[in-house]
Enzyme design. Structure first.
Site, PDB file in Angstrom:
ATOM      1  N   PRO A 120       0.828  -1.205   0.000  1.00 38.73           N
ATOM      2  CG  PRO A 120      -0.887  -1.597   1.537  1.00 38.73           C
ATOM      3  CD  PRO A 120       0.417  -2.157   1.048  1.00 38.73           C
ATOM      4  CB  CYS A 121       1.252   3.840  -2.514  1.00 38.64           C
ATOM      5  SG  CYS A 121      -0.387   4.494  -2.890  1.00 38.64           S
ATOM      6  CD  GLN A 122      -3.021   4.189   0.948  1.00 41.70           C
ATOM      7  OE1 GLN A 122      -2.225   3.240   0.937  1.00 41.70           O
ATOM      8  NE2 GLN A 122      -4.217   4.103   0.404  1.00 41.70           N
ATOM      9  CB  ALA A 123       3.399   3.668   4.279  1.00 42.35           C
ATOM     10  CE1 TYR A 124       7.387   2.783   2.186  1.00 41.48           C
ATOM     11  CE2 TYR A 124       5.907   1.787   0.595  1.00 41.48           C
ATOM     12  CZ  TYR A 124       6.799   1.665   1.632  1.00 41.48           C
ATOM     13  OH  TYR A 124       7.105   0.421   2.121  1.00 41.48           O
TER      14      TYR A 124
END
Length: 416
Positions: A120-124
């Site tokens: 999941p890209c939200q962390a980056y």
């Protein structure tokens, strides 16, 4: 050539869609979200029916003539666990391995050619970090790449494709990306990466992603050649043939109102003679008045209204210093839309339809088209869950270009 793959953190399957369109054979799609997993299963049945020449059954489902349970009954027994609806974690990874191993035996596969996907890209996300006082450094999702690497270690694919937002390169001051690539090198993989903009490859959306490609040392591979594609089209080419709707109106099954544009045909987006999931969200009168002003500003001057440009009586937020572009029209006269993100599931203000007579945000189908999903791709779940799936997806057209480039690499390796 019959290359196979495993898709990790698969979402709704945008990445898988591009690879399957190029003839790759899925062994498993692993996804934790219930609705995205249902979407993956529905699409798995579609591809099975394509293979057996019975797509009429799939279209019966889209027309409401068949239940989802009946549709799923057409998935063969050796594909019954092709979608693994589990979170990838320390507690689940062994059971996921067991299911994939069983799938391989049932499908007669002795090795995995390719692993694709990305955590999941939200962390980056740079936006996500801007909203977090700790800049996401404490977010456990930063370390999901370690689970991806466990699949590389277990199945040792010839190649892999790791996809994520550009912010992954700078998260933790670059430490996360460095640690991840160090771990990949330690598994005997060569690596190369690039930031790819989907608008340069046939998608009517400016969407930048880091694509990291790995291949086993000694294979004489490289980053696939992705030929740039000049865009002669406008965003209106994927909006204007759909029926007009007012905010809150929905047409789950309807006819097109115009002939298909050249782009809609060439891209493979318009794939049938009716359209599904032309579903909108309701808006209050204040938001609709803001939408009108935003559209008029674009029509009049080609300018984007900032939140501080709005009449004071229309403002409800006290924050007048950041996120001032929270209302944004999807301009039909431009070559590409701004980046589609999962926040479209929250309010739609950043994705306003350009027609002033409609005064609404994009419908589900319009958002899917901007992400380059074909019209026969059906998303399962309630409207909010579907918007999230669409916003998080890899555009299938971009995925197809990556899949094609990798196919050429494998083919040249065989012929040489």
């Amino acid at each position: 050539m019959g290359l196979n793959f495993i898709d990790l953190f698969a979402g709704a399957g945008g990445l898988s869609e591009g690879f399957m369109k190029k003839g790759y054979k899925p062994i498993a799609h692993v996804e934790m979200d219930k609705y995205a997993s249902q979407t993956l299963r529905t699409r798995a049945v579609y591809w099975e029916l394509v293979t057996s020449g019975r797509t009429n059954l799939y279209y019966d489902y889209l027309k409401g003539l068949m239940s989802r349970e009946e549709l799923y009954s057409y998935l063969p027994s050796d594909h019954s666990d092709i979608v693994i609806n589990k979170e990838i974690s320390e507690e689940t990874i062994d059971s996921i391995f067991e299911t994939i191993d069983t799938n391989m035996k049932l499908l007669g596969e002795t090795k995995i050619d390719l692993i694709i996907g990305g955590p999941p890209c939200q962390a980056y996300s740079l936006v996500g970090r801007a909203r977090d006082p700790f800049r996401k450094e404490n977010d456990p999702r930063n370390y999901l790449y370690k689970q991806y690497i466990k699949f590389l270690d277990k199945y040792k694919p010839e190649m892999f494709v790791f996809e994520n937002v550009p912010g992954i390169r700078t998260a933790g001051n670059g430490a996360f990306f460095q640690a991840m690539t160090d771990d990949m090198h330690a598994l005997n993989y060569e690596l190369d990466s690039d930031v790819i903009d989907a608008s340069h490859h046939g998608v009517l959306q400016q969407r930048k992603r880091v694509i990291l490609i790995g291949w086993k040392k000694g294979l004489n591979m490289k980053f696939p050649d992705l030929e740039l594609e000049k865009n002669y089209y406008k965003v209106s080419d994927i909006l204007d043939d759909l029926p007009s709707l007012q905010a809150g109106e929905s047409l789950d099954r309807c006819l097109y109102t115009k002939e298909a544009s050249e782009y809609a045909i060439k891209s493979g987006i318009r794939t049938m003679d009716f359209v599904t999931q032309h579903i909108t969200r309701p808006h209050n009168e204040r938001d609709k008045e803001i939408y009108r002003l935003v559209i008029e500003a674009w029509e009049r001057e080609g300018t984007r209204l900032k939140y501080t440009d709005l009449p004071e009586e229309l403002r409800t937020h006290k924050n007048l210093k950041s996120f001032l572009d929270r209302f944004k029209v999807v301009a039909g006269d431009t070559s590409y839309c701004h980046t589609m993100v999962a926040h479209i599931s929250k309010d739609g203000h950043y994705y306003i339809h350009p027609d002033k007579q409609q005064l609404r945000s994009l419908s589900v189908r319009e958002a899917a088209r901007i992400q380059s999903f074909p019209d026969n791709f059906y998303f399962e779940g309630p409207r909010t869950a579907v918007f999230t799936q669409i916003g998080n997806a890899v555009p299938p057209i971009l995925a197809e270009k990556i899949a094609e480039g990798i196919s050429h690499l494998f083919l040249s390796r065989i012929t040489n």
